[in-house]
Design an enzyme around this catalytic site. Structure first.
Site, PDB file in Angstrom:
ATOM      1  N   THR A 136       0.811  -1.207   0.000  1.00 25.21           N
ATOM      2  CA  THR A 136       0.000   0.000   0.000  1.00 25.21           C
ATOM      3  C   THR A 136       0.848   1.262   0.000  1.00 25.21           C
ATOM      4  O   THR A 136       1.983   1.259   0.494  1.00 25.21           O
ATOM      5  CB  THR A 136      -0.900  -0.001   1.253  1.00 25.21           C
ATOM      6  N   ASP A 137       0.261   2.356  -0.477  1.00 21.95           N
ATOM      7  CA  ASP A 137       0.970   3.648  -0.424  1.00 21.95           C
ATOM      8  C   ASP A 137       1.038   4.198   1.010  1.00 21.95           C
ATOM      9  O   ASP A 137       1.794   5.125   1.288  1.00 21.95           O
ATOM     10  CB  ASP A 137       0.302   4.675  -1.353  1.00 21.95           C
ATOM     11  N   GLU A 138       0.237   3.604   1.931  1.00 17.00           N
ATOM     12  CA  GLU A 138       0.207   4.144   3.300  1.00 17.00           C
ATOM     13  C   GLU A 138       1.539   3.977   4.016  1.00 17.00           C
ATOM     14  O   GLU A 138       1.783   4.639   5.015  1.00 17.00           O
ATOM     15  CB  GLU A 138      -0.916   3.490   4.107  1.00 17.00           C
ATOM     16  N   TYR A 161      -1.890  -0.340  11.076  1.00 20.38           N
ATOM     17  CA  TYR A 161      -2.027  -1.018   9.781  1.00 20.38           C
ATOM     18  C   TYR A 161      -0.827  -0.735   8.888  1.00 20.38           C
ATOM     19  O   TYR A 161      -0.161  -1.647   8.394  1.00 20.38           O
ATOM     20  CB  TYR A 161      -3.320  -0.585   9.062  1.00 20.38           C
ATOM     21  N   LYS A 165       2.188  -3.157   7.426  1.00 20.42           N
ATOM     22  CA  LYS A 165       2.457  -3.350   5.996  1.00 20.42           C
ATOM     23  C   LYS A 165       3.904  -2.949   5.682  1.00 20.42           C
ATOM     24  O   LYS A 165       4.591  -3.605   4.907  1.00 20.42           O
ATOM     25  CB  LYS A 165       1.488  -2.525   5.131  1.00 20.42           C
TER      26      LYS A 165
HETATM   27  P1  NAD Z   1      -9.589  -7.335   2.276  1.00 22.96           P
HETATM   28  O1  NAD Z   1      -9.609  -7.049   3.734  1.00 22.96           O
HETATM   29  O2  NAD Z   1     -10.788  -7.080   1.450  1.00 22.96           O
HETATM   30  O3  NAD Z   1      -9.203  -8.872   2.039  1.00 22.96           O
HETATM   31  C1  NAD Z   1      -8.206  -9.524   2.772  1.00 22.96           C
HETATM   32  C2  NAD Z   1      -8.355 -11.022   2.543  1.00 22.96           C
HETATM   33  O4  NAD Z   1      -7.287 -11.681   3.260  1.00 22.96           O
HETATM   34  C3  NAD Z   1      -9.679 -11.603   3.064  1.00 22.96           C
HETATM   35  O5  NAD Z   1     -10.211 -12.494   2.119  1.00 22.96           O
HETATM   36  C4  NAD Z   1      -9.274 -12.334   4.334  1.00 22.96           C
HETATM   37  O6  NAD Z   1     -10.100 -13.441   4.634  1.00 22.96           O
HETATM   38  C5  NAD Z   1      -7.847 -12.783   3.987  1.00 22.96           C
HETATM   39  N1  NAD Z   1      -7.028 -13.000   5.175  1.00 22.96           N
HETATM   40  C6  NAD Z   1      -6.887 -12.176   6.243  1.00 22.96           C
HETATM   41  N2  NAD Z   1      -6.048 -12.724   7.145  1.00 22.96           N
HETATM   42  C7  NAD Z   1      -5.628 -13.914   6.619  1.00 22.96           C
HETATM   43  C8  NAD Z   1      -4.729 -14.930   7.059  1.00 22.96           C
HETATM   44  N3  NAD Z   1      -4.119 -14.845   8.241  1.00 22.96           N
HETATM   45  N4  NAD Z   1      -4.522 -15.988   6.256  1.00 22.96           N
HETATM   46  C9  NAD Z   1      -5.159 -16.093   5.068  1.00 22.96           C
HETATM   47  N5  NAD Z   1      -6.014 -15.166   4.596  1.00 22.96           N
HETATM   48  C10 NAD Z   1      -6.247 -14.085   5.364  1.00 22.96           C
HETATM   49  O7  NAD Z   1      -8.316  -6.572   1.734  1.00 22.96           O
HETATM   50  P2  NAD Z   1      -8.109  -5.802   0.329  1.00 22.96           P
HETATM   51  O8  NAD Z   1      -8.627  -4.435   0.454  1.00 22.96           O
HETATM   52  O9  NAD Z   1      -8.555  -6.675  -0.773  1.00 22.96           O
HETATM   53  O10 NAD Z   1      -6.522  -5.710   0.319  1.00 22.96           O
HETATM   54  C11 NAD Z   1      -5.736  -6.779  -0.209  1.00 22.96           C
HETATM   55  C12 NAD Z   1      -4.274  -6.395  -0.136  1.00 22.96           C
HETATM   56  O11 NAD Z   1      -4.054  -5.204  -0.874  1.00 22.96           O
HETATM   57  C13 NAD Z   1      -3.798  -6.091   1.291  1.00 22.96           C
HETATM   58  O12 NAD Z   1      -2.507  -6.591   1.429  1.00 22.96           O
HETATM   59  C14 NAD Z   1      -3.807  -4.578   1.378  1.00 22.96           C
HETATM   60  O13 NAD Z   1      -2.832  -4.134   2.281  1.00 22.96           O
HETATM   61  C15 NAD Z   1      -3.449  -4.221  -0.053  1.00 22.96           C
HETATM   62  N6  NAD Z   1      -3.956  -2.913  -0.540  1.00 22.96           N
HETATM   63  C16 NAD Z   1      -5.279  -2.589  -0.416  1.00 22.96           C
HETATM   64  C17 NAD Z   1      -5.737  -1.376  -0.945  1.00 22.96           C
HETATM   65  C18 NAD Z   1      -7.195  -0.981  -0.865  1.00 22.96           C
HETATM   66  O14 NAD Z   1      -7.522   0.166  -1.199  1.00 22.96           O
HETATM   67  N7  NAD Z   1      -8.103  -1.859  -0.471  1.00 22.96           N
HETATM   68  C19 NAD Z   1      -4.837  -0.506  -1.574  1.00 22.96           C
HETATM   69  C20 NAD Z   1      -3.498  -0.867  -1.658  1.00 22.96           C
HETATM   70  C21 NAD Z   1      -3.068  -2.088  -1.159  1.00 22.96           C
HETATM   71  O1  DAU Z   2      -4.155   3.952   0.421  1.00 26.10           O
HETATM   72  C1  DAU Z   2      -4.378   2.580   0.352  1.00 26.10           C
HETATM   73  C2  DAU Z   2      -5.211   2.124   1.524  1.00 26.10           C
HETATM   74  O2  DAU Z   2      -6.532   2.594   1.291  1.00 26.10           O
HETATM   75  C3  DAU Z   2      -5.209   0.622   1.736  1.00 26.10           C
HETATM   76  O3  DAU Z   2      -3.908   0.212   2.071  1.00 26.10           O
HETATM   77  C4  DAU Z   2      -6.166   0.216   2.861  1.00 26.10           C
HETATM   78  O4  DAU Z   2      -6.223  -1.186   2.983  1.00 26.10           O
HETATM   79  C5  DAU Z   2      -7.543   0.759   2.520  1.00 26.10           C
HETATM   80  O5  DAU Z   2      -8.446   0.461   3.565  1.00 26.10           O
HETATM   81  C6  DAU Z   2      -7.497   2.270   2.276  1.00 26.10           C
HETATM   82  O6  DAU Z   2      -7.202   2.976   3.513  1.00 26.10           O
HETATM   83  P1  DAU Z   2      -7.967   4.335   3.927  1.00 26.10           P
HETATM   84  O7  DAU Z   2      -7.873   4.471   5.391  1.00 26.10           O
HETATM   85  O8  DAU Z   2      -7.536   5.471   3.070  1.00 26.10           O
HETATM   86  O9  DAU Z   2      -9.470   3.909   3.456  1.00 26.10           O
HETATM   87  P2  DAU Z   2     -10.900   4.126   4.138  1.00 26.10           P
HETATM   88  O10 DAU Z   2     -11.913   3.761   3.117  1.00 26.10           O
HETATM   89  O11 DAU Z   2     -10.960   3.489   5.485  1.00 26.10           O
HETATM   90  O12 DAU Z   2     -10.950   5.700   4.361  1.00 26.10           O
HETATM   91  C7  DAU Z   2     -10.835   6.602   3.261  1.00 26.10           C
HETATM   92  C8  DAU Z   2     -10.881   8.005   3.820  1.00 26.10           C
HETATM   93  O13 DAU Z   2     -12.197   8.247   4.333  1.00 26.10           O
HETATM   94  C9  DAU Z   2      -9.941   8.239   4.996  1.00 26.10           C
HETATM   95  O14 DAU Z   2      -9.443   9.568   4.927  1.00 26.10           O
HETATM   96  C10 DAU Z   2     -10.835   8.061   6.228  1.00 26.10           C
HETATM   97  C11 DAU Z   2     -12.178   8.551   5.724  1.00 26.10           C
HETATM   98  N1  DAU Z   2     -13.370   7.892   6.327  1.00 26.10           N
HETATM   99  C12 DAU Z   2     -13.418   6.533   6.365  1.00 26.10           C
HETATM  100  C13 DAU Z   2     -14.510   5.882   6.907  1.00 26.10           C
HETATM  101  C14 DAU Z   2     -14.563   4.378   6.975  1.00 26.10           C
HETATM  102  C15 DAU Z   2     -14.417   8.664   6.790  1.00 26.10           C
HETATM  103  O15 DAU Z   2     -14.371   9.902   6.719  1.00 26.10           O
HETATM  104  N2  DAU Z   2     -15.510   8.023   7.326  1.00 26.10           N
HETATM  105  C16 DAU Z   2     -15.597   6.665   7.421  1.00 26.10           C
HETATM  106  O16 DAU Z   2     -16.615   6.148   7.955  1.00 26.10           O
END
Ligand code: NAD
Ligand code: DAU
Length: 354
Positions: A136-138, A161, A165
């Protein structure tokens, strides 16, 4: 069709949001490659995300934990993986604030366990193997009003988180430098699209608009995120997996920055339109709530390396991606009802009150 040297691939976390899109793409695009999806099926994992491909001949699902080294050893022996696409993680920042150790366990220990098994199994024949870590970019921390994250930006994670990562990214690179394990890391910005679990901003607000519930915006809604349609992310992963260079890092993002308040206004506008509600109806649901602890102000990716070296660019404009996403949620009420029943209600009440 692009050829692949990887004939047996382990995808971890394939039942989650990004993992399910990635699994679908690989199962359909590479019918001669065995795709094994290992997922613990936590609250975020959902086999309904993969209904359309679950019967394909080249697809196998295994329920299990990436922290379970014995299981991983057995799977490597049984399926002789030559590639790993590592998606499994605890992924929600707010949950990491309430339960940080769950994030250390899966994201750090789980990744290290998987790396170790891959290193041992592939020892002496790293040629043609690849461990691809999805990150992730975080990990780069927070930006001010200007500037972008590049692959050279120093790590500065600020939530449990992102710290977990960042740690996992460091382990992946350590295995490259110390043991020569062929690895790639990509760091992507915020994804959105179908199958996104409604604890995250966009699907949570879509669900609340449907049900006329308050839209909780943290602080003043001034925080900025850089949004990418999930199918563009998994296309980038496919490209990097096949054409990227071992040892390298690639940032993925589409120059699509939005303040939270603006994106929610746009969502309200599009949803009023689609639901046949008067303009301005859903905006009235916007409610400013207590800010997230340590809330990063702004994320923005510079994807120059990926576009110049591998020719990737996002296929979808944001308004179109958001419209497709809303349509998907409106057409998949059953999926939304399933994931928002039971434990989701408890989580929601704990976070937002009611
Ligand atoms: P998600 O939470 O939707 O899915 C995570 C999956 O991992 C689920 O299916 C869960 O059951 C599985 N899991 C969790 N713990 C586990 C374990 N111990 N063993 C096996 N499986 C397990 O997550 P996502 O949003 O799809 O993110 C996937 C990946 O991409 C993560 O590594 C996250 O850091 C990265 N990522 C997410 C975003 C985003 O915006 N969602 C952006 C950049 C990177
Ligand atoms: O940047 C990549 C990341 O993006 C991934 O690594 C993470 O897995 C993914 O969850 C996401 O993280 P964020 O914290 O940016 O996503 P989230 O959707 O939780 O929140 C987006 C923005 O909205 C953030 O500034 C927090 C705000 N927010 C979020 C929720 C859930 C609100 O204002 N209200 C809310 O209820």
């Amino acid at each position: 069709m692009e050829s692949t040297h990887h004939k047996s691939i382990l995808i971890t976390g394939g039942a989650g949001f990004i993992g399910s899109h990635l699994t679908r793409l690989f199962v359909i695009k590479y019918p001669d490659t065995r795709i094994v999806n290992l997922d613990k099926l936590t609250y975020a994992g959902n086999l309904e995300n993969l209904k359309d491909i679950e019967k394909k001949d080249n697809y196998t699902f295994i329920k299990g934990d990436i922290c379970d080294g014995d299981l991983l050893n057995k799977l490597f022996e049984q399926y002789a993986f030559d590639g790993v696409l590592h998606c499994a993680a605890e992924s929600h920042v707010d949950r990491s604030i309430t339960d940080p150790l769950a994030f250390v366990k899966t994201n750090v220990l789980g990744t290290a366990t998987l790396l170790n098994v891959a290193k041992e199994y592939w020892k002496g024949h790293f040629e043609g193997k690849l461990f691809y870590h999805i990150s992730t970019d975080e990990v780069y921390g927070t930006l001010g009003e200007t500037g972008f994250f590049t692959e050279e930006t120093p790590y500065d994670p600020r939530s449990p988180y992102s710290a977990s990562k960042a740690s996992s990214d460091h382990f992946v690179r350590a295995y490259y430098h110390t043991y020569g394990l062929p690895v790639i890391v990509s760091n992507c910005s915020n994804n959105y699209g179908p199958y996104h679990f409604p604890e995250k901003l966009i699907p949570l607000c879509i669900n609340n608009i449907i049900h006329n519930k308050p839209l909780p915006i943290y602080g003043k809604g001034e925080n900025v995120r850089d949004w990418l349609f999930v199918e563009d992310h998994v296309r980038a992963i496919d490209l990097i997996f096949h054409k990227g260079k071992a040892g390298e890092t690639y940032n993925i993002g589409g120059h699509n920055e939005w303040k939270n308040i603006d994106i929610i206004r746009e969502l309200c506008r599009q949803m009023d339109n689609k639901l046949g509600r008067a303009a301005g109806t859903s905006e009235k649901l916007i409610t400013f709530v207590k800010d997230r602890a340590g809330h990063d102000l702004r994320y923005a990716i510079d994807p120059t390396k990926l576009s110049e070296e591998l020719g990737w660019k996002p296929a979808l404009q944001f308004e179109e991606g958001l419209a497709r996403t809303i349509d998907w949620y409106l057409e998949n009420g059953e999926w939304l009802n399933h994931v928002t029943s039971g434990n989701y209600q408890k989580y929601y009440e704990g976070m937002y009150g009611s």
